[in-house]
Scaffold this motif. Sequence first.
Motif, short mmCIF file in Angstrom:
data_model
loop_
_atom_site.label_atom_id
_atom_site.label_comp_id
_atom_site.label_asym_id
_atom_site.label_seq_id
_atom_site.Cartn_x
_atom_site.Cartn_y
_atom_site.Cartn_z
N VAL A 114 34.04 45.71 38.74
CA VAL A 114 33.96 44.27 38.43
C VAL A 114 32.73 44.05 37.58
N THR A 115 32.93 43.64 36.34
CA THR A 115 31.81 43.48 35.41
C THR A 115 31.30 42.05 35.34
N ASP A 116 32.04 41.11 35.90
CA ASP A 116 31.65 39.71 35.78
C ASP A 116 31.70 39.01 37.14
N PRO A 117 30.90 39.47 38.12
CA PRO A 117 30.97 38.87 39.46
C PRO A 117 30.41 37.46 39.48
N LEU A 118 31.04 36.61 40.27
CA LEU A 118 30.56 35.24 40.47
C LEU A 118 30.14 34.99 41.91
N SER A 119 30.90 35.51 42.88
CA SER A 119 30.58 35.25 44.29
C SER A 119 31.25 36.31 45.15
N THR A 120 30.49 36.81 46.12
CA THR A 120 31.06 37.80 47.06
C THR A 120 31.62 37.14 48.31
N GLY A 145 44.84 45.68 48.41
CA GLY A 145 43.67 45.06 49.01
C GLY A 145 42.46 45.07 48.10
N VAL A 146 42.19 46.21 47.47
CA VAL A 146 41.03 46.30 46.58
C VAL A 146 41.21 45.38 45.37
N ARG A 147 42.43 45.29 44.86
CA ARG A 147 42.68 44.38 43.73
C ARG A 147 42.39 42.93 44.13
N TRP A 148 42.86 42.51 45.31
CA TRP A 148 42.61 41.15 45.77
C TRP A 148 41.12 40.91 45.99
N GLY A 149 40.42 41.88 46.59
CA GLY A 149 38.99 41.73 46.83
C GLY A 149 38.21 41.64 45.53
N ALA A 150 38.55 42.49 44.56
CA ALA A 150 37.87 42.46 43.26
C ALA A 150 38.13 41.15 42.54
N ALA A 151 39.35 40.65 42.65
CA ALA A 151 39.68 39.36 42.01
C ALA A 151 38.87 38.24 42.63
N ALA A 152 38.66 38.30 43.95
CA ALA A 152 37.89 37.24 44.63
C ALA A 152 36.45 37.21 44.14
N VAL A 153 35.86 38.38 43.88
CA VAL A 153 34.47 38.45 43.41
C VAL A 153 34.31 37.79 42.05
N ARG A 154 35.38 37.72 41.29
CA ARG A 154 35.33 37.12 39.95
C ARG A 154 35.55 35.62 39.97
N LEU A 155 35.74 35.03 41.17
CA LEU A 155 36.01 33.61 41.30
C LEU A 155 34.82 32.89 41.93
N ALA A 198 30.63 47.59 46.16
CA ALA A 198 30.83 48.18 44.84
C ALA A 198 31.37 49.60 44.89
N ASP A 199 31.31 50.24 46.06
CA ASP A 199 31.82 51.60 46.22
C ASP A 199 33.28 51.63 46.65
N GLY A 200 33.97 50.50 46.60
CA GLY A 200 35.39 50.46 46.88
C GLY A 200 35.71 50.29 48.35
N ALA A 201 36.73 50.98 48.82
CA ALA A 201 37.18 50.87 50.21
C ALA A 201 37.94 52.14 50.57
N ASP A 212 45.13 35.66 38.80
CA ASP A 212 43.78 36.23 38.93
C ASP A 212 43.83 37.74 39.15
N LEU A 213 44.97 38.25 39.61
CA LEU A 213 45.10 39.68 39.90
C LEU A 213 45.43 40.50 38.67
N GLU A 214 45.83 39.83 37.60
CA GLU A 214 46.24 40.55 36.40
C GLU A 214 45.04 41.20 35.71
N GLY A 215 45.24 42.39 35.20
CA GLY A 215 44.21 43.06 34.41
C GLY A 215 43.14 43.75 35.22
N ILE A 216 43.27 43.81 36.54
CA ILE A 216 42.28 44.50 37.37
C ILE A 216 42.78 45.92 37.62
#
Length: 314
Positions: free
Chosen positions: A241-247, A275-285, A223-226, A295-299
């Motif tokens: 990321v306000t709506d995490p589903l899986s890390t 990289g951070v955008r892709w990682g954040a998008a993954a957490v929302r999936l 959650a502290d970025g990279a 999935d990368l849009e709007g991050i």
Amino acid sequence: MIITLTPNPSIDRTIAFDTLRLGEVQRATSSRIDPGGKGINVSRALAANDTDTLAVLPAGGPEGHLLTELLTAAHVPYRAVEIAGAARMNIAAVEPDGTTTKLNEAGPRLSDGEVSALFGAAAEAAGGAQWVVGCGSLPPGAPIDLYAELIRRVGPQGARVAIDSSGEPFTRAVAAHPHLIKPNHEELAELVGRELVTLGDVVDAARSLVAEGIETVVVSLGADGAIAVTADDLVWAGAKVTDPLSTVGAGDCLLAGFLHGLVRGGDLEAALISGVRWGAAAVRLPGSQVPGPADLEGIDVRSHRSPDLQLVIS
């Protein structure tokens, strides 16, 4: 072209529960299976975003057959080395807030001949590649210096080498001086042998590794970025990321996005933002699903070259 080597791939089954209660019979709300293993996750994310990649992996038994079928279905090019043992199957139990409990098998035991064949496949694929990425745990029977040997074998072919692992295999790989490493907070602390409380501590640890011969150190901080550190540059990036589903696989997607940014000609900051955008998008999936372009849009990713070094890492 980005080649990934995953010595211990898996079939990842992700099962969602409203609440996980140990020792009780529970009914899942959903489930899915994906081809898994850190390097495979990197290749999956790259392929989903139209970046040339090839996944090199051992595959054996019915599980190995399923693994390659899943890679084909995901449109991930691969080169599978046949082994006698069966590929492992991992389980991730995921709760609605993103809390993930992982149950990982050890993996099949590899013979000396199978390890040699795996090296051969990776070295052959590395010809003309921009990056070779060694990722994840080692299966039983694999030499502890597998990643260090990978660096020695593919380096002379001109490909740059990135390593993302942990424990003694990671320590030995770092001593062989890959071009890039991608530890998380805990793995970096283990690597340098001290507690890293603040962002400044993390930066100092990364800089010490750069001074020892690593060109780029990218550290994922949840959650502290990279951060990304080189001899003459430092960048921090983060996304809320306000709506995490899986890390599961988020760090792998961060590495994939970073390399994607580099091969597309970006500088250190642009690559870390990617990289951070892709990682954040993954957490929302769900599960270990990897993000595609939509999935990368709007991050929104923030970045700084002068971050708050007093920030306490959570």
